[in-house]
Design a protein around this motif. Structure first.
Motif, PDB file in Angstrom:
ATOM      1  N   GLU A 185       0.825  -1.206   0.000  1.00 52.21           N
ATOM      2  CA  GLU A 185       0.000   0.000   0.000  1.00 52.21           C
ATOM      3  C   GLU A 185       0.858   1.255   0.000  1.00 52.21           C
ATOM      4  OE1 GLU A 185      -3.394   2.423  -0.042  1.00 52.21           O
ATOM      5  OE2 GLU A 185      -3.082   0.311  -0.552  1.00 52.21           O
ATOM      6  N   LEU A 186       1.972   1.227   0.727  1.00 53.69           N
ATOM      7  CA  LEU A 186       2.895   2.363   0.683  1.00 53.69           C
ATOM      8  C   LEU A 186       3.436   2.559  -0.726  1.00 53.69           C
ATOM      9  CD1 LEU A 186       4.950   1.882   3.978  1.00 53.69           C
ATOM     10  CD2 LEU A 186       3.341   3.739   3.486  1.00 53.69           C
ATOM     11  N   ASP A 221       5.727   5.111   9.183  1.00 56.08           N
ATOM     12  CA  ASP A 221       5.085   4.996   7.873  1.00 56.08           C
ATOM     13  C   ASP A 221       4.049   3.885   7.856  1.00 56.08           C
ATOM     14  OD1 ASP A 221       6.644   7.004   6.271  1.00 56.08           O
ATOM     15  OD2 ASP A 221       8.302   5.724   6.922  1.00 56.08           O
ATOM     16  N   ALA A 222       4.213   2.893   8.727  1.00 54.44           N
ATOM     17  CA  ALA A 222       3.252   1.792   8.799  1.00 54.44           C
ATOM     18  C   ALA A 222       3.097   1.330  10.232  1.00 54.44           C
ATOM     19  CB  ALA A 222       3.689   0.625   7.921  1.00 54.44           C
ATOM     20  N   GLY A 273       0.054  10.034   4.827  1.00 51.37           N
ATOM     21  CA  GLY A 273       0.126   8.994   3.807  1.00 51.37           C
ATOM     22  C   GLY A 273       0.486   7.629   4.350  1.00 51.37           C
ATOM     23  N   VAL A 300       0.240   4.015   6.584  1.00 50.55           N
ATOM     24  CA  VAL A 300      -0.694   2.900   6.449  1.00 50.55           C
ATOM     25  C   VAL A 300      -0.902   2.218   7.798  1.00 50.55           C
ATOM     26  CG1 VAL A 300      -1.005   0.611   5.414  1.00 50.55           C
ATOM     27  CG2 VAL A 300      -0.127   2.499   4.030  1.00 50.55           C
ATOM     28  N   ASP A 340      -9.050   4.825   1.818  1.00 48.39           N
ATOM     29  CA  ASP A 340      -8.594   3.602   1.145  1.00 48.39           C
ATOM     30  C   ASP A 340      -8.762   2.367   2.041  1.00 48.39           C
ATOM     31  OD1 ASP A 340      -7.793   5.228  -1.017  1.00 48.39           O
ATOM     32  OD2 ASP A 340      -5.817   5.520  -0.130  1.00 48.39           O
ATOM     33  N   ARG A 388      -5.468   4.058   5.262  1.00 48.15           N
ATOM     34  CA  ARG A 388      -4.380   5.015   5.061  1.00 48.15           C
ATOM     35  C   ARG A 388      -4.742   6.354   5.688  1.00 48.15           C
ATOM     36  NH1 ARG A 388      -0.236   6.064   1.193  1.00 48.15           N
ATOM     37  NH2 ARG A 388      -0.655   4.145   0.069  1.00 48.15           N
ATOM     38  N   ARG A 389      -3.731   6.987   6.274  1.00 45.24           N
ATOM     39  CA  ARG A 389      -3.889   8.371   6.731  1.00 45.24           C
ATOM     40  C   ARG A 389      -3.711   9.302   5.531  1.00 45.24           C
ATOM     41  NH1 ARG A 389      -0.506  12.091  11.154  1.00 45.24           N
ATOM     42  NH2 ARG A 389      -1.396  14.036  10.393  1.00 45.24           N
TER      43      ARG A 389
END
Length: 235
Positions: free
Chosen positions: A64-65, A150-151, A187, A189, A212, A232-233
């Protein structure tokens, strides 16, 4: 959707290898035939029989990233060390940068450091990118370090609708999702493992401002599929 595996042998002998009392109750490690099981307060938590969904938790977050443009050396927080499948899968991917794994049970950490579960975390605890945070996930998220990732990949319960610890239920509601959203980079996840699909949790994610939202299913031998909820942010 992933294909089903053959049903496990329920007739295999069960041996309790370790049992400890901690601040959150009893946690036990059992061997059933060739597989290991973690039991929390008498409730089955996870075992080493499969691992597809735990690996998927990490894999779909990275995919997803990538979907909107690869992130250089993305940072990852894993909620729950468990039997080590998620951490091992993350450490096997050189693209991840910092990998933090939060585990509140000292016994589980010990079982990976020279214990029976070391084979399943596959040396990941010695990876220089990996940091094991011995704390409760909710306490860490509410803490003052302010680190963003990021995740966020969470596998600390049997799912949003079936929590192992009553206090964890707040993590999946509006207040908890707000904290998770704050801990993500724009952005970033969020991936959440669950033992069954939860349409209500999908709606909670959307109401909390995530986009999403999608659910990945993994068929199991019996019953409803395991799932990974992904969101997702916004940037």
């Amino acid at each position: 959707m992933y294909s089903a595996l053959p049903e496990r042998d329920s007739s295999a002998a069960v041996v309790t290898l370790d049992r400890r009392e901690g601040p959150f109750g009893e946690v036990a490690l059992r061997r059933r035939g060739q597989d290991y099981e973690i039991i929390a307060n008498g409730c089955f938590l996870m075992d080493t029989a499969d691992g597809r969904s735990e690996r998927l938790l990490i894999g779909v977050a990275l995919e997803e990233l990538d979907r909107t443009g690869p992130v250089a050396r993305p940072s990852l927080l894993i909620g729950g060390l468990g039997v080590g499948f998620s951490l091992a899968h993350a450490a096997a991917e050189p693209r991840w940068g910092r990998i933090a794994v939060v585990e509140r049970e000292s016994a589980i950490i010990d079982w990976h450091r020279g214990g029976p579960l070391a084979a399943f975390s596959a040396g990941a605890l010695e990876d220089e990118r990996v940091e094991v945070l011995h704390t409760d996930l909710l306490e860490y998220l509410a803490g003052a370090d302010g680190a963003r990732y990021d995740a966020l990949c969470l596998d600390i319960d049997n799912g949003p609708d079936w929590t192992v610890t009553d206090g964890n239920a707040g993590l999946y509601g509006a207040d908890g999702l707000a904290v998770l959203r704050h801990r993500l980079e724009p952005g970033g996840v969020l991936a959440v493992w669950s033992a069954r699909p939860s349409p209500a949790f999908e709606e909670e994610l959307r109401a909390a401002g995530f986009s999403d939202v999608v659910t990945h299913e993994i068929e199991v031998a019996r019953g409803v599929p395991d799932v990974v909820h992904l969101a997702r942010r916004a940037r």
